[in-house]
Design a protein around this motif. Structure first.
Motif, PDB file in Angstrom:
ATOM      1  N   HIS A 122     -13.068  13.977  -5.746  1.00 32.22           N
ATOM      2  CA  HIS A 122     -13.107  13.244  -4.482  1.00 32.22           C
ATOM      3  C   HIS A 122     -11.945  12.273  -4.413  1.00 32.22           C
ATOM      4  O   HIS A 122     -11.810  11.381  -5.236  1.00 32.22           O
ATOM      5  N   MET A 123     -11.094  12.455  -3.410  1.00 32.23           N
ATOM      6  CA  MET A 123      -9.882  11.651  -3.321  1.00 32.23           C
ATOM      7  C   MET A 123     -10.168  10.182  -3.067  1.00 32.23           C
ATOM      8  O   MET A 123      -9.333   9.331  -3.335  1.00 32.23           O
ATOM      9  N   LEU A 124     -11.342   9.849  -2.535  1.00 33.82           N
ATOM     10  CA  LEU A 124     -11.667   8.461  -2.199  1.00 33.82           C
ATOM     11  C   LEU A 124     -12.474   7.765  -3.288  1.00 33.82           C
ATOM     12  O   LEU A 124     -12.996   6.675  -3.059  1.00 33.82           O
ATOM     13  N   ASN A 125     -12.581   8.391  -4.454  1.00 34.72           N
ATOM     14  CA  ASN A 125     -13.297   7.741  -5.554  1.00 34.72           C
ATOM     15  C   ASN A 125     -12.415   6.645  -6.158  1.00 34.72           C
ATOM     16  O   ASN A 125     -11.528   6.901  -6.963  1.00 34.72           O
ATOM     17  N   MET A 126     -12.672   5.390  -5.723  1.00 34.08           N
ATOM     18  CA  MET A 126     -11.870   4.246  -6.180  1.00 34.08           C
ATOM     19  C   MET A 126     -12.722   3.283  -7.014  1.00 34.08           C
ATOM     20  O   MET A 126     -12.391   2.102  -7.131  1.00 34.08           O
ATOM     21  N   ALA A 127     -13.802   3.784  -7.582  1.00 33.14           N
ATOM     22  CA  ALA A 127     -14.751   2.908  -8.275  1.00 33.14           C
ATOM     23  C   ALA A 127     -14.108   2.115  -9.404  1.00 33.14           C
ATOM     24  O   ALA A 127     -14.523   0.987  -9.696  1.00 33.14           O
ATOM     25  N   HIS A 128     -13.094   2.662 -10.032  1.00 31.94           N
ATOM     26  CA  HIS A 128     -12.480   1.996 -11.184  1.00 31.94           C
ATOM     27  C   HIS A 128     -11.129   1.365 -10.846  1.00 31.94           C
ATOM     28  O   HIS A 128     -10.409   0.919 -11.747  1.00 31.94           O
ATOM     29  N   ASN A 136      -5.549 -13.397  -6.919  1.00 33.91           N
ATOM     30  CA  ASN A 136      -5.704 -12.894  -5.556  1.00 33.91           C
ATOM     31  C   ASN A 136      -5.813 -11.378  -5.533  1.00 33.91           C
ATOM     32  O   ASN A 136      -6.626 -10.808  -4.799  1.00 33.91           O
ATOM     33  N   ALA A 137      -4.977 -10.713  -6.336  1.00 32.92           N
ATOM     34  CA  ALA A 137      -5.001  -9.248  -6.383  1.00 32.92           C
ATOM     35  C   ALA A 137      -6.352  -8.736  -6.862  1.00 32.92           C
ATOM     36  O   ALA A 137      -6.795  -7.652  -6.455  1.00 32.92           O
ATOM     37  N   TRP A 138      -7.020  -9.503  -7.685  1.00 30.22           N
ATOM     38  CA  TRP A 138      -8.358  -9.128  -8.150  1.00 30.22           C
ATOM     39  C   TRP A 138      -9.330  -9.087  -6.962  1.00 30.22           C
ATOM     40  O   TRP A 138     -10.117  -8.149  -6.809  1.00 30.22           O
ATOM     41  N   ASP A 139      -9.265 -10.105  -6.103  1.00 29.54           N
ATOM     42  CA  ASP A 139     -10.114 -10.125  -4.902  1.00 29.54           C
ATOM     43  C   ASP A 139      -9.738  -8.997  -3.945  1.00 29.54           C
ATOM     44  O   ASP A 139     -10.605  -8.369  -3.329  1.00 29.54           O
ATOM     45  N   TYR A 140      -8.438  -8.742  -3.818  1.00 32.84           N
ATOM     46  CA  TYR A 140      -8.000  -7.662  -2.940  1.00 32.84           C
ATOM     47  C   TYR A 140      -8.519  -6.314  -3.449  1.00 32.84           C
ATOM     48  O   TYR A 140      -8.925  -5.451  -2.657  1.00 32.84           O
ATOM     49  N   SER A 141      -8.513  -6.149  -4.766  1.00 24.52           N
ATOM     50  CA  SER A 141      -8.982  -4.896  -5.357  1.00 24.52           C
ATOM     51  C   SER A 141     -10.452  -4.645  -5.031  1.00 24.52           C
ATOM     52  O   SER A 141     -10.852  -3.505  -4.756  1.00 24.52           O
ATOM     53  N   ALA A 142     -11.248  -5.700  -5.079  1.00 21.46           N
ATOM     54  CA  ALA A 142     -12.672  -5.548  -4.767  1.00 21.46           C
ATOM     55  C   ALA A 142     -12.860  -5.054  -3.334  1.00 21.46           C
ATOM     56  O   ALA A 142     -13.708  -4.197  -3.056  1.00 21.46           O
ATOM     57  N   TRP A 143     -12.038  -5.581  -2.426  1.00 17.31           N
ATOM     58  CA  TRP A 143     -12.167  -5.138  -1.035  1.00 17.31           C
ATOM     59  C   TRP A 143     -11.680  -3.697  -0.870  1.00 17.31           C
ATOM     60  O   TRP A 143     -12.271  -2.922  -0.119  1.00 17.31           O
ATOM     61  N   VAL A 144     -10.642  -3.326  -1.576  1.00 16.60           N
ATOM     62  CA  VAL A 144     -10.162  -1.937  -1.537  1.00 16.60           C
ATOM     63  C   VAL A 144     -11.267  -0.984  -1.956  1.00 16.60           C
ATOM     64  O   VAL A 144     -11.471   0.075  -1.337  1.00 16.60           O
ATOM     65  N   ARG A 145     -12.007  -1.336  -3.001  1.00 21.86           N
ATOM     66  CA  ARG A 145     -13.103  -0.471  -3.461  1.00 21.86           C
ATOM     67  C   ARG A 145     -14.191  -0.344  -2.392  1.00 21.86           C
ATOM     68  O   ARG A 145     -14.735   0.741  -2.160  1.00 21.86           O
ATOM     69  N   SER A 146     -14.514  -1.450  -1.739  1.00 23.26           N
ATOM     70  CA  SER A 146     -15.533  -1.416  -0.675  1.00 23.26           C
ATOM     71  C   SER A 146     -15.061  -0.571   0.509  1.00 23.26           C
ATOM     72  O   SER A 146     -15.841   0.182   1.103  1.00 23.26           O
ATOM     73  N   CYS A 197     -18.181  -4.291   3.612  1.00 24.54           N
ATOM     74  CA  CYS A 197     -16.752  -4.597   3.806  1.00 24.54           C
ATOM     75  C   CYS A 197     -16.498  -6.047   4.198  1.00 24.54           C
ATOM     76  O   CYS A 197     -15.360  -6.394   4.544  1.00 24.54           O
ATOM     77  N   GLN A 198     -17.518  -6.884   4.169  1.00 23.32           N
ATOM     78  CA  GLN A 198     -17.288  -8.301   4.437  1.00 23.32           C
ATOM     79  C   GLN A 198     -16.437  -8.881   3.310  1.00 23.32           C
ATOM     80  O   GLN A 198     -16.834  -8.847   2.155  1.00 23.32           O
ATOM     81  N   PRO A 199     -15.246  -9.394   3.607  1.00 21.26           N
ATOM     82  CA  PRO A 199     -14.340  -9.830   2.536  1.00 21.26           C
ATOM     83  C   PRO A 199     -14.814 -11.103   1.854  1.00 21.26           C
ATOM     84  O   PRO A 199     -15.508 -11.928   2.447  1.00 21.26           O
ATOM     85  N   GLN A 200     -14.409 -11.243   0.608  1.00 23.51           N
ATOM     86  CA  GLN A 200     -14.765 -12.410  -0.194  1.00 23.51           C
ATOM     87  C   GLN A 200     -13.502 -12.995  -0.826  1.00 23.51           C
ATOM     88  O   GLN A 200     -12.533 -12.288  -1.086  1.00 23.51           O
ATOM     89  N   GLY A 201     -13.534 -14.290  -1.115  1.00 26.90           N
ATOM     90  CA  GLY A 201     -12.433 -14.940  -1.833  1.00 26.90           C
ATOM     91  C   GLY A 201     -11.117 -14.851  -1.082  1.00 26.90           C
ATOM     92  O   GLY A 201     -11.050 -15.001   0.130  1.00 26.90           O
ATOM     93  N   ALA A 202     -10.054 -14.558  -1.830  1.00 32.01           N
ATOM     94  CA  ALA A 202      -8.715 -14.504  -1.242  1.00 32.01           C
ATOM     95  C   ALA A 202      -8.587 -13.382  -0.220  1.00 32.01           C
ATOM     96  O   ALA A 202      -7.727 -13.442   0.664  1.00 32.01           O
ATOM     97  N   ALA A 203      -9.442 -12.356  -0.315  1.00 29.58           N
ATOM     98  CA  ALA A 203      -9.366 -11.230   0.618  1.00 29.58           C
ATOM     99  C   ALA A 203      -9.641 -11.650   2.055  1.00 29.58           C
ATOM    100  O   ALA A 203      -9.204 -10.982   2.995  1.00 29.58           O
ATOM    101  N   VAL A 204     -10.362 -12.754   2.235  1.00 30.91           N
ATOM    102  CA  VAL A 204     -10.715 -13.213   3.582  1.00 30.91           C
ATOM    103  C   VAL A 204      -9.469 -13.455   4.421  1.00 30.91           C
ATOM    104  O   VAL A 204      -9.439 -13.144   5.625  1.00 30.91           O
TER     105      VAL A 204
END
Length: 365
Positions: A122-128, A136-146, A197-204
């Motif tokens: 599955h091309m959209l499997n971004m779980a890892h 900040n990139a850590w927060d962005y990554s969490a939103w990418v996974r969602s 998909c509600q953003p958290q932290g720096a992703a907001v």
């Protein structure tokens, strides 16, 4: 310059070098060099939205008039981009290209992406997926996974419904009981991913994330409209159902109320970020507890061959479901302070096939 600033500058320079190198290789080695170049430029490391001309160049290669081999290659190239990158901007911009293609290109693209997932991984499997280059990139990554989970569920919903909920007219108000009991849980799973998909932290406050969030928010209105229309239809059929169907319908009805409350909170967050200015957000009135009690009573009586009728509902209001489930559309009011979100309801159960890790097919992005 601080050590953190130096490291950030170095990573940006490295990302730009990777993009340039990939474009140069495509010009020399690729049979699809124009498409490869467009994909790299539409999903580069620059932390800004992609230029529209590059996205349109990608879309041109996946239209219904193009050979299926071209479409398959484009999907493979996008999947490769996702599987190889550890940069949040590349991953997010690739997902935006895929999302917009699902919205703006013909429906055959949906089928091709689904078939790709069946034949490979599955091309959209971004779980890892994670970008640990900065806090900040850590927060962005969490939103990418969602976001990837939302897109994955969007494709699954298309597979169940046989039409795209964003581009086609909702059909839930005309379905029979069996179809409703299949379609409504799929739509509620999709809405569950919207709420995730509600953003958290720096992703907001990240502008590229806000761009993708605006796409998700705009689709949520049609998703919930389809759920609401289907729930009214389901309630209208409820008091003639066998017990096993009535139990499923009751669970759908309860979840619709829970999701309506959370969706209102989600829209408050969107409005506080000035997302969806001028859009019409949904406001749902919660169904009265008295009607839910009547439904629960029917479920108890159904196994004993009850003659419980619709006109036995509270105050004999046979049309109460249509009134209480009605959707009221409003223009977005002035920006208000976002309320802290309520805890999410339990995720609807869905059995998924085991995930196969994607093959090592591409040059690192």
């Amino acid at each position: 310059m601080s050590g953190g600033g130096t490291q950030k500058s170095f990573r940006k320079a490295l990302g730009a070098l990777k993009d340039t190198t990939t474009v140069s290789l495509a010009k020399v080695n690729s049979d699809y060099k124009e498409l490869d170049i467009a994909i790299v430029k539409a999903t580069n490391h620059v932390e800004r939205p992609a230029k529209e001309k590059h996205i349109r160049a990608v879309f041109a290669s996946i239209s219904a008039t193009r050979p299926r081999a071209d479409v398959a290659y484009c999907i493979h190239a996008l999947a490769k981009r996702l599987s190889k990158t550890h940069n949040w901007a590349v991953a997010l911009k690739t997902l935006i290209v895929i999302h917009r293609a699902l919205r703006e290109v013909d429906p055959t693209f949906h089928e091709e992406v689904i078939n790709y997932g069946r034949s490979r991984s599955h091309m959209l499997n971004m779980a890892h997926f994670k970008d640990d280059s900065s806090p900040n990139a850590w927060d962005y990554s969490a939103w990418v996974r969602s976001y990837a989970l939302f897109l994955e569920e969007r494709l699954e919903c298309f597979r169940v419904l046989k039409y795209d909920i964003e581009t086609d007219r909702p059909r839930t108000k005309d379905l029979d009981t069996a179809e409703l009991l299949e379609h409504l849980p799929a739509l509620q799973l999709l809405l569950f991913r919207v709420l995730g998909c509600q953003p958290q932290g720096a992703a907001v406050h990240n502008f590229v994330i806000q761009l993708a969030l605006s796409l998700v928010a705009s689709e949520s209105t049609k998703i919930y409209q389809a759920i609401s229309d289907g729930t009214v239809n389901l309630v209208d059929k409820f008091f003639e159902m066998q017990r096993h169907d009535a139990l499923k319908a009751l669970d759908i009805y309860r979840r619709a109320g829970q999701q309506a409350e959370r969706l209102s909170e989600f829209y408050e967050v969107c409005k506080s970020l000035d997302i969806g200015r001028g859009e019409r957000f949904i406001k749902i009135e919660q169904p009265p507890a008295s009607f839910l009690q009547a439904m629960e009573e029917y479920v108890k009586e159904a196994p004993r061959g009850s003659t419980f009728r619709k006109d036995q509902t509270v105050d004999n209001k046979v049309d109460a479901p249509k009134e209480m489930m009605a959707i009221e559309y409003k223009k977005t009011p002035e920006v208000e302070e976002a309320k802290p979100p309520s805890p999410p309801p339990p995720e609807p159960v869905k059995v998924e096939a085991p995930v196969v890790e994607p093959p090592d097919l591409l040059v690192t992005s």
